[in-house]
Motif scaffolding. Structure first.
Motif, short mmCIF file in Angstrom:
data_model
loop_
_atom_site.label_atom_id
_atom_site.label_comp_id
_atom_site.label_asym_id
_atom_site.label_seq_id
_atom_site.Cartn_x
_atom_site.Cartn_y
_atom_site.Cartn_z
N PHE A 1 0.83 -1.20 0.00
CA PHE A 1 0.00 0.00 0.00
C PHE A 1 0.87 1.25 0.00
CE2 PHE A 1 -3.92 -2.26 1.33
CZ PHE A 1 -4.80 -1.64 0.48
N LEU A 2 1.91 1.26 0.81
CA LEU A 2 2.80 2.42 0.85
C LEU A 2 3.53 2.61 -0.47
CD1 LEU A 2 4.20 2.10 4.47
CD2 LEU A 2 2.66 3.87 3.60
N ASP A 3 3.88 1.51 -1.11
CA ASP A 3 4.52 1.61 -2.43
C ASP A 3 3.56 2.23 -3.44
OD1 ASP A 3 6.74 0.81 -4.36
OD2 ASP A 3 5.01 -0.23 -5.23
N TYR A 4 2.31 1.82 -3.38
CA TYR A 4 1.32 2.31 -4.33
C TYR A 4 0.95 3.77 -4.09
CZ TYR A 4 -2.92 2.53 -7.13
OH TYR A 4 -3.87 2.90 -8.05
N TYR A 5 0.67 4.11 -2.82
CA TYR A 5 0.19 5.45 -2.50
C TYR A 5 1.30 6.44 -2.16
CZ TYR A 5 -4.59 3.69 -2.38
OH TYR A 5 -5.79 3.15 -2.72
N GLY A 6 2.47 5.95 -1.85
CA GLY A 6 3.55 6.84 -1.41
C GLY A 6 3.42 7.07 0.08
N GLU A 7 3.35 8.29 0.47
CA GLU A 7 3.28 8.66 1.87
C GLU A 7 1.82 8.70 2.33
OE1 GLU A 7 6.17 11.77 3.68
OE2 GLU A 7 4.37 12.82 2.99
N LEU A 8 1.54 8.05 3.47
CA LEU A 8 0.19 8.06 4.02
C LEU A 8 0.25 8.38 5.50
CD1 LEU A 8 -1.36 4.80 2.48
CD2 LEU A 8 -1.99 7.15 1.92
N GLU B 1 -4.95 7.23 7.48
CA GLU B 1 -5.23 6.86 6.09
C GLU B 1 -4.82 5.41 5.83
OE1 GLU B 1 -4.61 11.10 3.72
OE2 GLU B 1 -2.86 9.89 4.22
N LEU B 2 -3.67 5.04 6.34
CA LEU B 2 -3.18 3.67 6.16
C LEU B 2 -4.10 2.68 6.87
CD1 LEU B 2 -1.01 1.91 4.91
CD2 LEU B 2 0.43 2.37 6.90
N GLN C 1 -7.14 2.26 4.70
CA GLN C 1 -6.86 1.45 3.52
C GLN C 1 -6.78 -0.04 3.85
OE1 GLN C 1 -6.76 2.17 0.29
NE2 GLN C 1 -7.20 4.31 0.69
N LYS D 1 6.16 6.27 5.29
CA LYS D 1 6.61 6.00 3.92
C LYS D 1 7.69 4.94 3.95
CE LYS D 1 9.82 9.91 3.74
NZ LYS D 1 10.16 11.14 3.04
#
Length: 158
Positions: A39-46, A50-51, A54, A90
């Motif tokens: 998820f962090l790879d896909y969205y970048g910084e969360l 938010e994480l 998700q 991140k």
């Protein structure tokens, strides 16, 4: 559905662990940790909230997992410069390496599926997979069959 479960159980197929390629990663990370990294790879910084949203996990559960990933230097957690109450998460360079390995293995699995199916079968498979995933994940969004909504009047005393 019973036939499908029987097929998996009798034939020794592992429906929840699709391939031995992922075993190496699963020995180092839990499924939830790997999913978090992806998820962090896909969205970048969360942000932490938010994480958690998700992942569909409570913030308290996520906090301990993030702490473990941080200790392993796979993620970094920093306060947001705009709002110091918020922590942003991140990937580190090591975390990016893990996600790249995972994505290569996942793409290899997808390539194997694509080679096993004709283009028409692949299109049908994708359509059905999305439909099944939506049915499993969005149970609350499904229309309630044979259930009537009853409204009650609640008396309010003056």
């Amino acid at each position: 559905m019973e036939q499908l479960m029987e097929f998996f159980l009798k034939k020794g197929l592992r429906p929840f662990q699709l391939d031995t390629l992922m075993e190496e990663l699963e020995q180092k990370l839990t499924h939830s940790e790997l999913t978090t990294l992806l998820f962090l790879d896909y969205y970048g910084e969360l942000s932490m909230s938010e994480l958690a949203q998700q992942l569909g996990a409570p913030l308290s559960t996520l906090t301990s997992m993030i702490h473990r990933l941080q200790k392993r230097k796979l993620i970094q957690r920093e306060k947001d410069l705009k709002d110091r109450r918020i922590y942003l998460v991140k990937l580190t360079a090591d975390g990016e390496g893990v996600t790249q390995t995972a994505k290569k293995k996942i793409n290899h699995l997808f390539d194997r599926v694509q080679m096993a199916l004709t283009p028409q079968e692949l299109q049908q498979f994708m359509s059905l997979a999305v439909k099944v995933a939506k049915a499993i994940q969005n149970e609350s969004d499904q229309p309630q069959r044979n259930k009537e909504t009853k409204l009650r009047n609640i008396p309010i005393e003056d």
